[in-house]
Design a protein around this motif. Structure first.
Motif, PDB file in Angstrom:
ATOM      1  N   VAL A  40     108.260  70.092 112.188  1.00  0.00           N
ATOM      2  CA  VAL A  40     107.785  69.124 113.181  1.00  0.00           C
ATOM      3  C   VAL A  40     106.284  68.927 113.002  1.00  0.00           C
ATOM      4  CG1 VAL A  40     107.756  68.528 115.633  1.00  0.00           C
ATOM      5  CG2 VAL A  40     109.570  70.020 114.741  1.00  0.00           C
ATOM      6  N   ARG A  41     105.871  67.655 112.908  1.00  0.00           N
ATOM      7  CA  ARG A  41     104.458  67.321 112.731  1.00  0.00           C
ATOM      8  C   ARG A  41     103.955  66.556 113.949  1.00  0.00           C
ATOM      9  NH1 ARG A  41     107.128  66.074 108.006  1.00  0.00           N
ATOM     10  NH2 ARG A  41     106.562  67.348 106.218  1.00  0.00           N
ATOM     11  N   PHE A  42     102.855  67.047 114.522  1.00  0.00           N
ATOM     12  CA  PHE A  42     102.245  66.439 115.703  1.00  0.00           C
ATOM     13  C   PHE A  42     100.899  65.842 115.312  1.00  0.00           C
ATOM     14  CE2 PHE A  42     104.949  69.841 117.174  1.00  0.00           C
ATOM     15  CZ  PHE A  42     105.487  69.412 118.378  1.00  0.00           C
ATOM     16  N   THR A  43     100.648  64.602 115.670  1.00  0.00           N
ATOM     17  CA  THR A  43      99.329  64.019 115.487  1.00  0.00           C
ATOM     18  C   THR A  43      98.411  64.559 116.591  1.00  0.00           C
ATOM     19  OG1 THR A  43      99.937  62.079 116.794  1.00  0.00           O
ATOM     20  CG2 THR A  43     100.245  61.933 114.395  1.00  0.00           C
ATOM     21  N   HIS A  60     106.866  78.545 114.005  1.00  0.00           N
ATOM     22  CA  HIS A  60     105.991  79.099 112.969  1.00  0.00           C
ATOM     23  C   HIS A  60     105.062  77.997 112.502  1.00  0.00           C
ATOM     24  CE1 HIS A  60     104.587  81.626 109.734  1.00  0.00           C
ATOM     25  NE2 HIS A  60     104.703  80.564 108.946  1.00  0.00           N
ATOM     26  N   CYS A  61     103.764  78.147 112.796  1.00  0.00           N
ATOM     27  CA  CYS A  61     102.762  77.134 112.457  1.00  0.00           C
ATOM     28  C   CYS A  61     102.440  77.177 110.956  1.00  0.00           C
ATOM     29  CB  CYS A  61     101.493  77.385 113.273  1.00  0.00           C
ATOM     30  SG  CYS A  61     100.199  76.145 113.035  1.00  0.00           S
ATOM     31  N   HIS A 104     104.631  72.689 112.592  1.00  0.00           N
ATOM     32  CA  HIS A 104     105.325  73.969 112.726  1.00  0.00           C
ATOM     33  C   HIS A 104     106.797  73.815 112.370  1.00  0.00           C
ATOM     34  CE1 HIS A 104     107.418  72.863 116.396  1.00  0.00           C
ATOM     35  NE2 HIS A 104     106.337  72.880 117.147  1.00  0.00           N
ATOM     36  N   TYR A 105     107.386  74.944 111.987  1.00  0.00           N
ATOM     37  CA  TYR A 105     108.835  75.023 111.892  1.00  0.00           C
ATOM     38  C   TYR A 105     109.334  75.414 113.273  1.00  0.00           C
ATOM     39  CZ  TYR A 105     108.998  74.713 106.833  1.00  0.00           C
ATOM     40  OH  TYR A 105     108.899  74.277 105.545  1.00  0.00           O
TER      41      TYR A 105
END
Length: 134
Positions: A40-43, A60-61, A104-105
């Motif tokens: 998952v990618r967060f802006t 997990h980052c 993060h996963y």
């Protein structure tokens, strides 16, 4: 053993996320395994709504800087290499800081009739600001 087909990147739906979030499913449940794994990618400034997982969740980052916050106000700052466990039923949210991307996963065990996630209300801007100040 088999190579899994990975679906295209999906944009996180607005009813579950604030800001731009992108999800890549790494592994979905199959046969006797109930493992769900996503990258998952967060802006900057993006975050989940409040939510809880029936069987817990591991984050997990892998890149950037982020936050994991619980209802009691506990704030964990995420950096690459950090792993956080949220126990079953614990209401929390996670996302990027306001000035960094975060990736993060997300790993969780499905319940057999879905992923066991209960989605709740959005995190307010004030809650988000307070978490960053803490």
């Amino acid at each position: 053993m088999e190579l899994e087909t990975v679906p295209p990147t999906a944009k996180g739906p607005a009813e579950r996320f604030t800001g731009d979030v992108y999800v890549d499913l790494v592994h979905g449940p199959r046969e006797r395994s109930r493992l769900l794994a996503s990258l998952v990618r967060f802006t900057p400034g993006a975050r989940t709504n409040w939510h809880a997982h029936a069987l817990g969740q591991t984050l997990h980052c892998t890149a950037g800087r982020g936050l994991v916050v619980t209802r009691d106000g506990t704030v964990i700052a995420l950096r690459p290499g950090d792993t956080v466990w949220t126990p079953p039923g614990e209401e929390h949210w996670h996302g990027a800081t306001d000035d960094n991307l975060m990736c993060h996963y997300a790993l969780l065990e499905g319940t057999g009739d879905g992923d066991g996630t209960t989605w709740l209300e959005p995190v307010t801007d004030e809650q988000y600001r307070q978490a960053q100040a803490g």
